[in-house]
Scaffold this motif. Structure first.
Motif, PDB file in Angstrom:
ATOM      1  N   CYS A   1       0.820  -1.167  -0.124  1.00 55.91           N
ATOM      2  CA  CYS A   1      -0.397  -0.168  -0.298  1.00 55.91           C
ATOM      3  C   CYS A   1       0.756   0.774   0.017  1.00 55.91           C
ATOM      4  O   CYS A   1       0.779   2.320  -0.858  1.00 55.91           O
ATOM      5  CB  CYS A   1      -0.862  -0.778   1.762  1.00 55.91           C
TER       6      CYS A   1
ATOM      7  N   LYS B   1      -3.951  -0.798  -4.954  1.00 53.52           N
ATOM      8  CA  LYS B   1      -5.377  -0.919  -4.480  1.00 53.52           C
ATOM      9  C   LYS B   1      -5.954  -1.220  -3.339  1.00 53.52           C
ATOM     10  O   LYS B   1      -5.422  -3.439  -3.507  1.00 53.52           O
ATOM     11  CB  LYS B   1      -6.467  -0.165  -5.402  1.00 53.52           C
ATOM     12  N   TYR B   2      -7.004  -0.833  -2.935  1.00 54.25           N
ATOM     13  CA  TYR B   2      -7.394  -3.020  -2.128  1.00 54.25           C
ATOM     14  C   TYR B   2      -7.686  -3.621  -3.181  1.00 54.25           C
ATOM     15  O   TYR B   2      -7.318  -5.388  -2.740  1.00 54.25           O
ATOM     16  CB  TYR B   2      -8.746  -2.203  -1.240  1.00 54.25           C
TER      17      TYR B   2
ATOM     18  N   VAL C   1      -8.097  -6.889   3.894  1.00 55.85           N
ATOM     19  CA  VAL C   1      -7.172  -6.176   3.439  1.00 55.85           C
ATOM     20  C   VAL C   1      -7.220  -4.653   4.584  1.00 55.85           C
ATOM     21  O   VAL C   1      -6.346  -4.079   4.665  1.00 55.85           O
ATOM     22  CB  VAL C   1      -6.851  -5.624   1.507  1.00 55.85           C
ATOM     23  N   ARG C   2      -8.792  -4.397   4.644  1.00 52.31           N
ATOM     24  CA  ARG C   2      -8.558  -2.797   4.702  1.00 52.31           C
ATOM     25  C   ARG C   2      -8.087  -2.876   6.962  1.00 52.31           C
ATOM     26  O   ARG C   2      -7.172  -2.607   7.143  1.00 52.31           O
ATOM     27  CB  ARG C   2     -10.031  -2.723   5.646  1.00 52.31           C
TER      28      ARG C   2
END
Ligand SMILES: [Zn+2]
Lengths: 197, 88
Positions: free
Chosen positions: A149, A155-156, A170-171
């Motif tokens: 990241c 990106k996610y 992921v978040r």
């Protein structure tokens, strides 16, 4: 982004294969090497890992669709090589437990309290290897999301495909990784007397 | 805030938390509209303002300190040699 299992086999001539390799794969070699080094923490192992990744990429080039996200594809291969070959060799302990991570969105107040007390001013004093060392010291799964990241700007959705995990994970993993990094740095700051609270 | 058009709102209209908004920004996932909204939000939310500052500084530091420079100069040559050997 397309990854191998979703794409019909392409038919490339030898010349096309060489072009893809030179124009789409090789330009990412510095990022790949840095990723390999951060994972293995050894320059020779990083070289082997990157070399292995590129040989695989060439061997499977027909699974790669020209003009799609080569960098994500390469990162995915490297990460899988690391897990399947390197990690096995070095017999790393089992993965960390993410159970607690999944609930974090419901506990914002708690989280704010446990977020380490780190100040912008202390960060600015870290002009040596503190940041790099702190990143290296994180568990592989956590440093990986920070690299993808923050260093590589994925990106996610791309990260989810590289890592084979859902976007929600992921978040939450990124969130946890950042807090761990801050914890490490606040320890550094304390030990160096930056935090004069 | 009772802003009915929070661009961070989820499909189920649930109000996003400060932390969720901040992370969307940090991870480079925010839209233009979301960035504008968050900027205004920081004017009246001290925790977000402080966290944003710290987290952004950290992100920038990670970028500048951990990029690692170039791969060893002989690496590309080695890879190319190996490929030639295998395909000949
Ligand atoms: Zn806020």
């Amino acid at each position: 982004m397309e990854l191998e299992e979703e794409v019909p086999k392409q038919n490339y001539s030898e010349k096309e294969k060489g072009e893809i390799f030179n124009q789409e794969f090789l330009p990412h070699i510095n990022s790949m090497y840095n990723f390999g080094y951060r994972l293995t923490l050894d320059r020779d192992d990083a070289k082997d890992l990157v070399q292995d990744t590129y040989l695989k990429a060439y061997r499977f080039v027909e699974s790669f669709q020209k003009g799609t996200n080569a960098k994500a594809w390469l990162f995915r291969i490297l990460k899988n090589s690391f897990i399947n070959d390197y990690r096995k060799k070095s017999k790393e302990p089992a993965k960390v437990d993410y159970q607690e991570v999944e609930t974090y969105y419901n506990s914002e107040e708690v989280d704010r309290q446990i977020t380490p007390d780190l100040r912008v001013e202390s960060l600015k004093d870290m002009i040596g290897d503190e940041i790099s060392n702190a990143l290296n010291s994180l568990d592989v799964d956590f440093k990986t999301v920070i690299i993808l990241c923050d260093l590589e700007g994925f990106k996610y959705e791309e990260m989810a495909k590289i890592l084979d995990i859902p976007i929600g994970t992921v978040r939450s993993r990124l969130h946890r990784a950042r807090n761990l990094l801050k914890e490490k740095l606040s320890e550094y700051a304390k030990s160096m007397g930056y935090n004069k609270a | 805030m009772n802003n009915p058009t929070n661009p961070f709102a989820k499909p189920d209209q649930q109000k996003p938390t400060c932390m969720e908004m901040l992370q969307t920004i940090l991870d480079g996932q925010a839209t233009e509209e979301q960035r504008k909204y968050f900027k205004m939000h920081m004017d009246h939310c001290m925790p977000c303002y402080k966290s944003y500052d710290l987290d952004m500084s950290l992100k920038q530091l990670v970028q500048s300190k951990c990029c690692g420079g170039a791969a060893p100069s002989d690496l590309i040559e080695k890879i190319k040699q190996q490929i030639e050997q295998k395909s000949s």
